[in-house]
Design a protein around this motif. Structure first.
Motif, PDB file in Angstrom:
ATOM      1  N   PRO A 241       0.814  -1.213   0.000  1.00 20.96           N
ATOM      2  CA  PRO A 241       0.000   0.000   0.000  1.00 20.96           C
ATOM      3  C   PRO A 241       0.852   1.268   0.000  1.00 20.96           C
ATOM      4  O   PRO A 241       1.880   1.345   0.667  1.00 20.96           O
ATOM      5  N   ILE A 242       0.435   2.235  -0.773  1.00 20.94           N
ATOM      6  CA  ILE A 242       1.059   3.554  -0.752  1.00 20.94           C
ATOM      7  C   ILE A 242       0.038   4.538  -0.180  1.00 20.94           C
ATOM      8  O   ILE A 242      -1.168   4.315  -0.254  1.00 20.94           O
ATOM      9  N   THR A 243       0.521   5.586   0.418  1.00 21.78           N
ATOM     10  CA  THR A 243      -0.355   6.618   0.967  1.00 21.78           C
ATOM     11  C   THR A 243      -0.195   7.891   0.146  1.00 21.78           C
ATOM     12  O   THR A 243       0.744   8.024  -0.647  1.00 21.78           O
ATOM     13  N   PRO A 244      -1.099   8.841   0.316  1.00 25.38           N
ATOM     14  CA  PRO A 244      -0.990  10.084  -0.451  1.00 25.38           C
ATOM     15  C   PRO A 244       0.309  10.818  -0.166  1.00 25.38           C
ATOM     16  O   PRO A 244       0.847  10.766   0.942  1.00 25.38           O
ATOM     17  N   ILE A 245       0.803  11.493  -1.172  1.00 27.95           N
ATOM     18  CA  ILE A 245       1.835  12.501  -0.959  1.00 27.95           C
ATOM     19  C   ILE A 245       1.260  13.813  -1.466  1.00 27.95           C
ATOM     20  O   ILE A 245       0.408  13.845  -2.363  1.00 27.95           O
ATOM     21  N   GLY A 246       1.701  14.888  -0.858  1.00 30.30           N
ATOM     22  CA  GLY A 246       1.153  16.184  -1.227  1.00 30.30           C
ATOM     23  C   GLY A 246       1.916  17.298  -0.550  1.00 30.30           C
ATOM     24  O   GLY A 246       3.064  17.115  -0.123  1.00 30.30           O
ATOM     25  N   TYR A 247       1.273  18.442  -0.413  1.00 33.47           N
ATOM     26  CA  TYR A 247       1.978  19.598   0.144  1.00 33.47           C
ATOM     27  C   TYR A 247       0.971  20.564   0.769  1.00 33.47           C
ATOM     28  O   TYR A 247      -0.230  20.526   0.455  1.00 33.47           O
ATOM     29  N   PRO A 248       1.430  21.423   1.660  1.00 36.07           N
ATOM     30  CA  PRO A 248       0.534  22.389   2.296  1.00 36.07           C
ATOM     31  C   PRO A 248      -0.107  23.326   1.278  1.00 36.07           C
ATOM     32  O   PRO A 248       0.533  23.762   0.321  1.00 36.07           O
ATOM     33  N   ALA A 249      -1.368  23.626   1.519  1.00 39.22           N
ATOM     34  CA  ALA A 249      -2.091  24.527   0.609  1.00 39.22           C
ATOM     35  C   ALA A 249      -1.841  25.990   0.948  1.00 39.22           C
ATOM     36  O   ALA A 249      -2.067  26.866   0.111  1.00 39.22           O
ATOM     37  N   GLN A 250      -1.383  26.266   2.174  1.00 43.36           N
ATOM     38  CA  GLN A 250      -1.179  27.630   2.633  1.00 43.36           C
ATOM     39  C   GLN A 250       0.310  27.933   2.768  1.00 43.36           C
ATOM     40  O   GLN A 250       1.125  27.043   3.004  1.00 43.36           O
ATOM     41  N   ILE A 251       0.637  29.206   2.640  1.00 45.03           N
ATOM     42  CA  ILE A 251       1.998  29.650   2.940  1.00 45.03           C
ATOM     43  C   ILE A 251       2.196  29.624   4.449  1.00 45.03           C
ATOM     44  O   ILE A 251       1.348  30.081   5.212  1.00 45.03           O
ATOM     45  N   ASP A 252       3.305  29.049   4.875  1.00 44.87           N
ATOM     46  CA  ASP A 252       3.653  29.021   6.294  1.00 44.87           C
ATOM     47  C   ASP A 252       4.637  30.158   6.550  1.00 44.87           C
ATOM     48  O   ASP A 252       5.766  30.137   6.063  1.00 44.87           O
ATOM     49  N   THR A 253       4.230  31.130   7.315  1.00 42.65           N
ATOM     50  CA  THR A 253       5.048  32.335   7.494  1.00 42.65           C
ATOM     51  C   THR A 253       6.216  32.141   8.450  1.00 42.65           C
ATOM     52  O   THR A 253       7.056  33.031   8.577  1.00 42.65           O
ATOM     53  N   THR A 254       6.293  31.006   9.134  1.00 46.55           N
ATOM     54  CA  THR A 254       7.441  30.777  10.012  1.00 46.55           C
ATOM     55  C   THR A 254       8.705  30.630   9.168  1.00 46.55           C
ATOM     56  O   THR A 254       8.706  29.983   8.125  1.00 46.55           O
ATOM     57  N   THR A 255       9.776  31.253   9.627  1.00 44.99           N
ATOM     58  CA  THR A 255      10.988  31.342   8.812  1.00 44.99           C
ATOM     59  C   THR A 255      11.608  29.989   8.531  1.00 44.99           C
ATOM     60  O   THR A 255      12.253  29.801   7.499  1.00 44.99           O
ATOM     61  N   TRP A 256      11.451  29.007   9.439  1.00 47.12           N
ATOM     62  CA  TRP A 256      12.126  27.728   9.263  1.00 47.12           C
ATOM     63  C   TRP A 256      11.359  26.772   8.363  1.00 47.12           C
ATOM     64  O   TRP A 256      11.866  25.737   7.984  1.00 47.12           O
ATOM     65  N   SER A 257      10.098  27.097   8.036  1.00 41.49           N
ATOM     66  CA  SER A 257       9.312  26.197   7.202  1.00 41.49           C
ATOM     67  C   SER A 257       9.813  26.242   5.765  1.00 41.49           C
ATOM     68  O   SER A 257      10.090  27.314   5.225  1.00 41.49           O
ATOM     69  N   PRO A 258       9.930  25.089   5.094  1.00 43.21           N
ATOM     70  CA  PRO A 258      10.297  25.117   3.674  1.00 43.21           C
ATOM     71  C   PRO A 258       9.209  25.746   2.810  1.00 43.21           C
ATOM     72  O   PRO A 258       9.488  26.188   1.688  1.00 43.21           O
TER      73      PRO A 258
END
Length: 344
Positions: A241-258
């Motif tokens: 089984p594989i699970t979803p891969i994806g990404y955040p829909a919102q901009i994360d304003t914290t400086t350390w977030s990619p």
């Protein structure tokens, strides 16, 4: 004369021998040891030798331990290996765990002998607040990770060992393993003074911006599940089984977030992270719930076909989330976490 001289000489020798005999007897009587005293001397000598060996061994260990510690620090420090392992672990969470984030500045690393432990907390956005969802403890023997120890603080956590029957975000052509109406009934039964997190599966593949346009105003898209060509079958070539891969829909304003939006869009960051994970897939598969990620094939599909989504995680006030049932583009919904009202 000669006889007298010999006689005197003989007398002197006898006197000397008598003196030696008397001296020997006196020495023996004065300095001779009993059997118990001899045993004690042997025992003391043996203990002294043992203590000496222990001290020598400790001295050797005290010399070896700093050398081993220095070697370990050099191993993880040379070429930024420790930072790379931290980076891979953190970014695996962002793209494999729906609506999950972490504060990379708070990641703790503990370097031991030829090993390193990573300790960090993970968070979920429910409503307008980030809640601590759990913590991870990952042990690395050099660069080989063990399966993480995870401690979740959620009411409805995703299963630790995923399967087709437990999936919450589903491709339009995949079977739905739960009763969608029961989930809508659950959402309708929640108090109006609450906020919730829901997983929605779409009727067709969509562009991310198109989904944003049809969302109720007082809701927030948190995470996109991206179609990579494998989600319809829900397993890899070997049937794992594989699970979803994806990404955040919102901009994360914290400086350390990619996904801070400073230099790249979230889509671009997502593709860069997949490139990193492909080079470190053995680590990523240990950190992620899914033990098959197939990053190489999924990256190739995305480079050729672009990004389209088949599901998303949405949060907001419960009354607003109920409006999702009227959106024809939504095929199914599953309720996630629920909290008291915090929508500001």
């Amino acid at each position: 004369m000669k006889d007298e001289h010999n006689k005197d000489r003989e007398n002197d020798e006898n006197l000397y021998k008598a003196f030696l005999k008397e001296t020997k007897q006196e020495f023996t009587s004065t300095y001779s040891l009993s059997e118990d005293e001899q045993r004690k001397i042997v025992k003391d000598g043996r203990n002294t030798a043992r203590i000496t060996n222990i001290m020598i061994s400790l001295a050797i260990l005290l010399l070896i331990l700093p050398i081993m510690t220095l070697f370990t620090y050099m191993y993880y420090g040379f070429g930024g290996k420790a930072n790379n392992l931290i980076d891979v672990a953190a970014k695996t969470i962002y793209v494999t765990e729906p609506n999950m984030s972490l504060e990379e500045i708070e990641i703790e690393d503990d370097i031991g002998f030829f090993s390193m432990r990573l300790l960090f907390d993970v968070y979920k956005r429910i409503g307008k607040e980030d809640y601590k969802a759990g913590d991870y403890d990952i042990y690395f023997a050099l660069d080989k990770p063990s399966f993480p120890k995870k401690n979740y603080f959620l009411e409805r956590p995703l299963v630790e060992i995923p399967s087709v029957e437990t999936e919450t975000l589903l491709h339009p052509k995949a079977l739905i393993p739960f009763n969608p109406q029961e989930e809508w009934n659950m959402l309708n039964g929640l108090p109006d003074g609450s906020v919730a997190e829901v997983y929605v599966s779409l009727s067709d593949l969509m562009e991310p911006d198109d989904l944003k346009k049809i969302m109720p105003a007082e809701t927030e898209l948190r995470w996109f599940a991206v179609n990579t060509g494998m989600e319809e079958g829900q397993t890899d070539k070997e049937g794992v089984p594989i699970t979803p891969i994806g990404y955040p829909a919102q901009i994360d304003t914290t400086t350390w977030s990619p996904f801070n939006g400073r230099e790249q869009s979230n889509e671009e960051v997502f593709m860069d992270i997949l490139a990193l994970l492909e080079k470190n897939e053995d680590v990523a598969e240990k950190v992620a719930r899914a033990k098959s990620l197939e990053i190489k094939d999924r990256r190739a599909y995305l480079r050729e076909n672009g990004i389209q989504i088949y599901g998303a995680v949405i949060t907001g006030p419960t009354p607003e989330l109920r409006k999702l049932e009227q959106i024809k583009e939504i095929r199914a919904m599953k309720v996630g976490e629920v909290k008291l009202w915090n929508w500001k």
